[in-house]
Structure formats: structure tokens, C-alpha cells
Design an enzyme around this catalytic site. Structure first.
Site, PDB file in Angstrom:
ATOM      1  N   GLN A  38      13.636 -27.958 -18.890  1.00  0.00           N
ATOM      2  CA  GLN A  38      12.661 -29.048 -18.903  1.00  0.00           C
ATOM      3  C   GLN A  38      11.356 -28.453 -19.418  1.00  0.00           C
ATOM      4  O   GLN A  38      10.567 -27.874 -18.671  1.00  0.00           O
ATOM      5  CB  GLN A  38      12.457 -29.648 -17.505  1.00  0.00           C
ATOM      6  CG  GLN A  38      11.541 -30.863 -17.515  1.00  0.00           C
ATOM      7  CD  GLN A  38      11.200 -31.369 -16.118  1.00  0.00           C
ATOM      8  OE1 GLN A  38      11.383 -30.660 -15.129  1.00  0.00           O
ATOM      9  NE2 GLN A  38      10.706 -32.595 -16.040  1.00  0.00           N
TER      10      GLN A  38
ATOM     11  N   GLY B 143      15.106 -27.246  -5.526  1.00  0.00           N
ATOM     12  CA  GLY B 143      15.118 -25.804  -5.306  1.00  0.00           C
ATOM     13  C   GLY B 143      14.124 -25.318  -4.288  1.00  0.00           C
ATOM     14  O   GLY B 143      14.212 -24.175  -3.829  1.00  0.00           O
ATOM     15  N   ASP B 144      13.155 -26.172  -3.919  1.00  0.00           N
ATOM     16  CA  ASP B 144      12.165 -25.777  -2.913  1.00  0.00           C
ATOM     17  C   ASP B 144      12.376 -26.499  -1.581  1.00  0.00           C
ATOM     18  O   ASP B 144      11.455 -26.599  -0.767  1.00  0.00           O
ATOM     19  CB  ASP B 144      10.741 -26.024  -3.427  1.00  0.00           C
ATOM     20  CG  ASP B 144      10.469 -27.484  -3.771  1.00  0.00           C
ATOM     21  OD1 ASP B 144      11.410 -28.305  -3.673  1.00  0.00           O
ATOM     22  OD2 ASP B 144       9.323 -27.804  -4.136  1.00  0.00           O
TER      23      ASP B 144
ATOM     24  N   ASN C 119       5.423 -26.019  -0.715  1.00  0.00           N
ATOM     25  CA  ASN C 119       4.407 -26.009  -1.767  1.00  0.00           C
ATOM     26  C   ASN C 119       3.453 -24.833  -1.650  1.00  0.00           C
ATOM     27  O   ASN C 119       2.733 -24.527  -2.598  1.00  0.00           O
ATOM     28  CB  ASN C 119       3.604 -27.317  -1.738  1.00  0.00           C
ATOM     29  CG  ASN C 119       4.420 -28.504  -2.191  1.00  0.00           C
ATOM     30  OD1 ASN C 119       5.047 -28.460  -3.252  1.00  0.00           O
ATOM     31  ND2 ASN C 119       4.454 -29.543  -1.390  1.00  0.00           N
TER      32      ASN C 119
ATOM     33  N   ARG D 138      21.346   6.345   5.312  1.00  0.00           N
ATOM     34  CA  ARG D 138      21.242   5.755   3.982  1.00  0.00           C
ATOM     35  C   ARG D 138      22.639   5.460   3.426  1.00  0.00           C
ATOM     36  O   ARG D 138      23.647   5.818   4.047  1.00  0.00           O
ATOM     37  CB  ARG D 138      20.456   6.695   3.074  1.00  0.00           C
ATOM     38  CG  ARG D 138      19.003   6.883   3.522  1.00  0.00           C
ATOM     39  CD  ARG D 138      18.310   7.984   2.762  1.00  0.00           C
ATOM     40  NE  ARG D 138      18.191   7.665   1.333  1.00  0.00           N
ATOM     41  CZ  ARG D 138      17.808   8.540   0.411  1.00  0.00           C
ATOM     42  NH1 ARG D 138      17.543   9.805   0.746  1.00  0.00           N
ATOM     43  NH2 ARG D 138      17.711   8.169  -0.851  1.00  0.00           N
TER      44      ARG D 138
ATOM     45  N   HIS E  99      18.257  16.596  15.765  1.00  0.00           N
ATOM     46  CA  HIS E  99      16.834  16.457  15.474  1.00  0.00           C
ATOM     47  C   HIS E  99      16.484  16.971  14.084  1.00  0.00           C
ATOM     48  O   HIS E  99      17.017  17.969  13.619  1.00  0.00           O
ATOM     49  CB  HIS E  99      15.961  17.253  16.465  1.00  0.00           C
ATOM     50  CG  HIS E  99      16.659  17.716  17.688  1.00  0.00           C
ATOM     51  ND1 HIS E  99      16.581  17.041  18.881  1.00  0.00           N
ATOM     52  CD2 HIS E  99      17.465  18.794  17.931  1.00  0.00           C
ATOM     53  CE1 HIS E  99      17.293  17.668  19.795  1.00  0.00           C
ATOM     54  NE2 HIS E  99      17.846  18.726  19.244  1.00  0.00           N
TER      55      HIS E  99
ATOM     56  N   TYR F 278      18.273  16.907   7.515  1.00  0.00           N
ATOM     57  CA  TYR F 278      18.707  16.132   6.355  1.00  0.00           C
ATOM     58  C   TYR F 278      20.116  16.554   5.977  1.00  0.00           C
ATOM     59  O   TYR F 278      20.391  17.730   5.713  1.00  0.00           O
ATOM     60  CB  TYR F 278      17.789  16.335   5.150  1.00  0.00           C
ATOM     61  CG  TYR F 278      18.337  15.643   3.918  1.00  0.00           C
ATOM     62  CD1 TYR F 278      18.397  14.255   3.856  1.00  0.00           C
ATOM     63  CD2 TYR F 278      18.846  16.375   2.851  1.00  0.00           C
ATOM     64  CE1 TYR F 278      18.928  13.613   2.749  1.00  0.00           C
ATOM     65  CE2 TYR F 278      19.378  15.735   1.740  1.00  0.00           C
ATOM     66  CZ  TYR F 278      19.417  14.355   1.695  1.00  0.00           C
ATOM     67  OH  TYR F 278      19.961  13.719   0.613  1.00  0.00           O
TER      68      TYR F 278
ATOM     69  N   ASN G 250      28.055  21.374  15.651  1.00  0.00           N
ATOM     70  CA  ASN G 250      26.674  21.249  16.113  1.00  0.00           C
ATOM     71  C   ASN G 250      25.730  21.615  14.968  1.00  0.00           C
ATOM     72  O   ASN G 250      25.793  22.720  14.432  1.00  0.00           O
ATOM     73  CB  ASN G 250      26.400  22.169  17.306  1.00  0.00           C
ATOM     74  CG  ASN G 250      24.979  21.992  17.827  1.00  0.00           C
ATOM     75  OD1 ASN G 250      24.703  21.082  18.599  1.00  0.00           O
ATOM     76  ND2 ASN G 250      24.069  22.861  17.403  1.00  0.00           N
TER      77      ASN G 250
ATOM     78  N   SER H 178      19.338  26.391  14.326  1.00  0.00           N
ATOM     79  CA  SER H 178      18.140  25.684  13.874  1.00  0.00           C
ATOM     80  C   SER H 178      17.549  26.306  12.614  1.00  0.00           C
ATOM     81  O   SER H 178      17.679  27.502  12.370  1.00  0.00           O
ATOM     82  CB  SER H 178      17.089  25.686  14.989  1.00  0.00           C
ATOM     83  OG  SER H 178      17.573  25.017  16.133  1.00  0.00           O
TER      84      SER H 178
END
Length: 456
Positions: free
Chosen positions: A76, A104-105, A227, A333, A363, A366, A377, A405
């Protein structure tokens, strides 16, 4: 009753000036999904043979975002009213199908309400969705004669007497394709706005002796349009309250329903508990007796029976078997997998990594591109060094390994079963089964050492 074949037209050409945004209005999200996608989903569930999306402003962004091969995109170029928008779509209408007009709204319209509207449409007539408002200001009024709907008068064109009418037009209607094309061809723009109103077809149908059946939605909020951002935020809370109510009634214990957000789909077992400020995104499955602590975000994940996720943990595209414990402040993740009874503690991050049965990373760790066996462990501060600046490499740790550690595992590297890695070790070569590995700089003691003094 037996319904005819049906196609849907969704009007989505508006710019949304009052949103004060560069994003087309219908792409602003409700429950994590573009408003217009909610409407498309409703049309699809209703069994639409074709969905025609009338677009104007931001067309390219719309196409990039929606990416639906089944949509028929109808341009349109000029926004000259709802009737004009429908005229652009009319060449695609089949004479023997019904055409349902949506917006659509208006994202909360339900499949159930639309099905009732579809069922109520008279043969050769129009099904019209209307509501009654205490304050109908600004809306098109439904005019009746002896109880029968005779037309719709827009607020700006209404007389003072007509403005007292409380029944208003929602804009949602259904009619036969051949009839709709004929009525659309007769529209004029002789009104205060100089636009082509789709609402004028109601009077055209009435004067042809066609019946107009008015249907009310189950909830007025179903027909609320957006709106501005304030209206969108209100609909968000209405939607979330409805989702929370459904979950509570299906057995999920939401500790504070007003502070829970569902932005996708949640499948769940029995006796699930969810604390305040939890966000569920995408497709999530929670097993029996799962507990989710406050402030957690769970996205596209499967959580097994008896798992507990402590506060402020983020779980995305992960899979947890039964009886795992996560957090607080843990991050899983995409590609994270925990086998039964595994534990990931505070400030531990996993990506593309599997943690075996009963294994623990308690603790500040990564674990990326790693395969970790059972009963392992992982000591605090352990890092799998998986990236050399160009490529990712894998770390493999066998069953029953103890990692002390502050250990760095420089991938690619394999640690055999039962091995022990002393604290502070940097592992750069493979470790055999049951070996002890340590790499430390000799400890030096200097008696009488004095710290440097700052120069004046």
C-alpha cells in the site's frame, strides 16, 4: 457449522508515528515477539488458506524480520484508509472464500473469538466484531435499526446523538470474497478525513438486504490496538497476567505472578516452583519438581526432574538431566549439557560443554568446547583455554579427575581417567590415566623484604 475456505488480510502499513521509533510499529514486540507475528500466528491456527500482509512503511525491515514464505506481501504505497488498504489486497481474493480482516497492531486477538466470528457470519452477509465501551470517544459507532446493524459512523463524522452510542467497531470483520470485492469497488472518500473507510461496506451490505451479525470478544483487551509505547506496555501486562493465570491453574507455583514473564512456550511437569522476576523465552521444558530461583532467565532449554536453578542464573539452549543444581549467578550458554546430578556453582560459565554425572564446577570457572566425564571435580578459577585467536579447540577430561584451583587447560588437550591436576597448573600436554600433574614456579622467600617507597 461447516466453514467455507478462508483467507486473512492483515493491515500493517501504518508508520506508527506516536511510537517515536525507526522500527515499523507492528514489529515492536509483545512477549518477545513482534505484534504482527501474534496476529499471523492466530490466522494460521484458525486455518487460513492464505495470509495477505498489507505493508507500507518499513517494508524491507518487515520482510527481513518475518521471513515467512507463506505470506503474500501486498504494498500500500499511499495510506488512504482501511478501505484503500483492502482494495490493494482485493485482486488476490477468491470469489468462493471468506476474507477475514485483521490488524497488525491488535496483537491479543484470540483464535477462539475469531472462530466464533467466523461461525456467526451469515450466508451472504458480514460477521462484525464489536464491543461496548463506557467511553467510546474516538471510535466508529455501530448504528442499529430495530436491533439490526445498519452501518458504522466514524467519530469525526458522527452526529451528537450518534456519539452517545456505546457500541463501537473494532475493525475486525469477515465477509465473502466476491461480495467484499463488489463493496470495495463502491467506496468513496467523501468524509472528514478524505479516506476510504472499510466501515462503509456495512451500510452497503445493509442496503442490499444482507445481514450483519455482531459478535463480542471474550475480553475487550483482545481488540485493543497499539498506537504508543504506553499502550503496548499495558497490553504486555495483560498478556503476562493471562499466561501466569493459566500456569497457576495448571499447577505451577508462581511465587509472584505479577513479576513473571513468559516470552515463548513453557511445558512443565508437576510441582514446579518459580520465584519472582523469572523470564522464560523460546521453547522451555521443565520436568517434575523443578525449582527456579528469583531473577533467572531460561531460554530454549530442557530442565530435567528435580533440578534446582538458584537465583540470577542464565540458561540458554542448554540441556539438564535430572537432579542438577545450577548457580546462583551461573551462565549456561548454547550447547551446555549437564548429566544427572551435575553441579555448576556461582560465576561458572559453560558453552558447548558437557559435564558428566555427579561432576562439579563450583566457582569462578569457564568451560568451553569441553567434554568432562563423571565424578569430576573442577576447582575454582579453572579455565579451558579453547581459542587461539582464530580457531576453537576441545578439552577432554576423563572420569574421576580432580582439577585443582586456578588451573588452565590449554586445548587441544586430554586428561585421562583418575588424574589429579595440582592447583595453579597450566596443562599444555595430554595427561595419562591416574597421573599427578603440577607446574609451578619455585617458591622464593626473601627475609627482611621492604616494599618500595613512593618518591616525593
Amino acid at each position: 457449522m461447516l466453514n467455507s475456505a478462508m483467507s486473512v488480510v492483515i493491515l500493517a502499513a501504518g508508520k506508527g508515528t506516536r511510537m517515536y521509533s525507526d522500527i515499523p510499529k507492528v514489529l515492536h514486540t509483545l512477549a518477545g515477539k513482534p505484534m504482527v507475528q501474534h496476529v499471523i500466528d492466530a490466522a494460521t491456527k484458525l486455518g487460513a488458506a492464505q495470509v495477505h500482509l498489507v505493508y507500507g512503511h518499513g517494508g524491507e525491515l518487515l520482510k527481513q524480520t518475518l521471513k515467512d514464505d507463506k505470506l503474500n506481501w501486498v504494498l500500500q504505497a499511499e495510506q488512504l484508509g482501511t478501505g484503500h488498504a483492502m482494495q490493494q489486497a482485493a485482486p488476490f481474493f477468491s470469489d468462493d472464500e471468506d476474507i477475514l480482516m485483521l490488524y497488525g497492531d491488535v496483537p491479543l486477538i484470540s483464535v477462539e473469538t475469531l472462530q466464533r466470528l467466523r461461525d456467526a457470519k451469515p450466508q451472504g452477509g458480514i460477521g462484525l466484531l464489536t464491543v461496548k465501551l463506557d467511553d467510546p470517544s474516538g471510535y466508529g459507532r455501530i448504528t442499529r435499526e430495530n436491533g439490526k446493524v445498519t452501518g458504522i459512523v466514524e467519530h469525526k463524522d458522527a452526529t451528537d446523538e450518534q456519539r452517545q452510542i456505546q457500541e463501537i467497531n473494532t475493525g475486525i470483520l469477515i465477509a465473502n470474497g466476491a461480495d467484499l470485492k463488489r463493496w470495495l469497488s463502491k467506496l468513496t472518500n467523501n468524509n472528514a478525513q478524505g479516506e476510504y473507510y472499510i466501515t462503509d461496506i456495512i451500510a452497503l451490505a445493509y442496503h442490499e438486504g444482507r445481514e450483519i451479525a455482531a459478535v463480542h470478544p471474550a475480553r475487550i483487551s483482545e481488540t485493543d490496538g497499539v498506537n504508543n509505547r504506553l499502550q503496548l506496555s499495558r497490553l504486555e501486562r495483560i498478556y503476562q497476567a493471562e499466561q501466569a493465570e493459566k500456569l497457576l491453574l495448571s499447577g505451577v507455583m508462581l511465587r509472584d505472578p505479577a513479576r513473571f514473564d513468559l516470552r515463548g512456550n513453557l511445558a512443565h511437569g508437576r510441582d514446579v516452583e518459580i520465584d519472582a522476576n523469572v523470564i522464560i523465552e523460546g521453547n522451555v521444558t521443565l520436568g517434575h519438581r523443578v525449582k527456579i530461583g528469583a531473577g533467572c532467565i531460561i531460554k530454549n532449554s530442557v530442565i530435567g526432574d528435580d533440578c534446582e536453578i538458584s537465583p540470577y542464573s542464565v540458561v540458554e539452549d542448554a540441556h539438564l538431566e535430572a537432579a542438577c543444581t545450577i548457580g546462583p549467578f551461573a551462565r549456561l550458554r548454547p550447547g551446555a549439557e549437564l548429566l544427572a546430578g551435575a553441579h555448576v556453582g556461582n560465576f561458572v560459565e559453560m558453552k558447548k560443554a558437557r559435564l558428566g554425572k555427579g561432576s562439579k564446577a563450583g566457582h569462578l570457572t569457564y568451560l568451553g568446547d569441553a567434554e568432562i566425564g563423571d565424578n569430576v571435580n573442577i576447582g575454582a578459577g579453572t579455565i579451558t583455554c579453547n581459542y587461539d585467536g582464530a580457531n576453537k579447540f576441545k578439552t577432554v577430561i576423563g572420569d574421576d579427575v580432580f582439577v585443582g584451583s586456578d588451573t588452565q587447560l590449554v586445548a587441544p588437550v586430554t586428561v585421562g581417567k583418575g588424574a589429579t591436576i595440582a592447583a595453579g597448573t597450566t596443562v599444555t600436554r595430554n595427561v595419562a590415566d591416574n597421573e599427578l600433574v603440577l607446574s609451578r614456579v619455585p617458591q622464593v622467600h626473601k627475609q627482611g623484604w621492604q616494599r618500595p617507597v613512593k618518591k616525593k
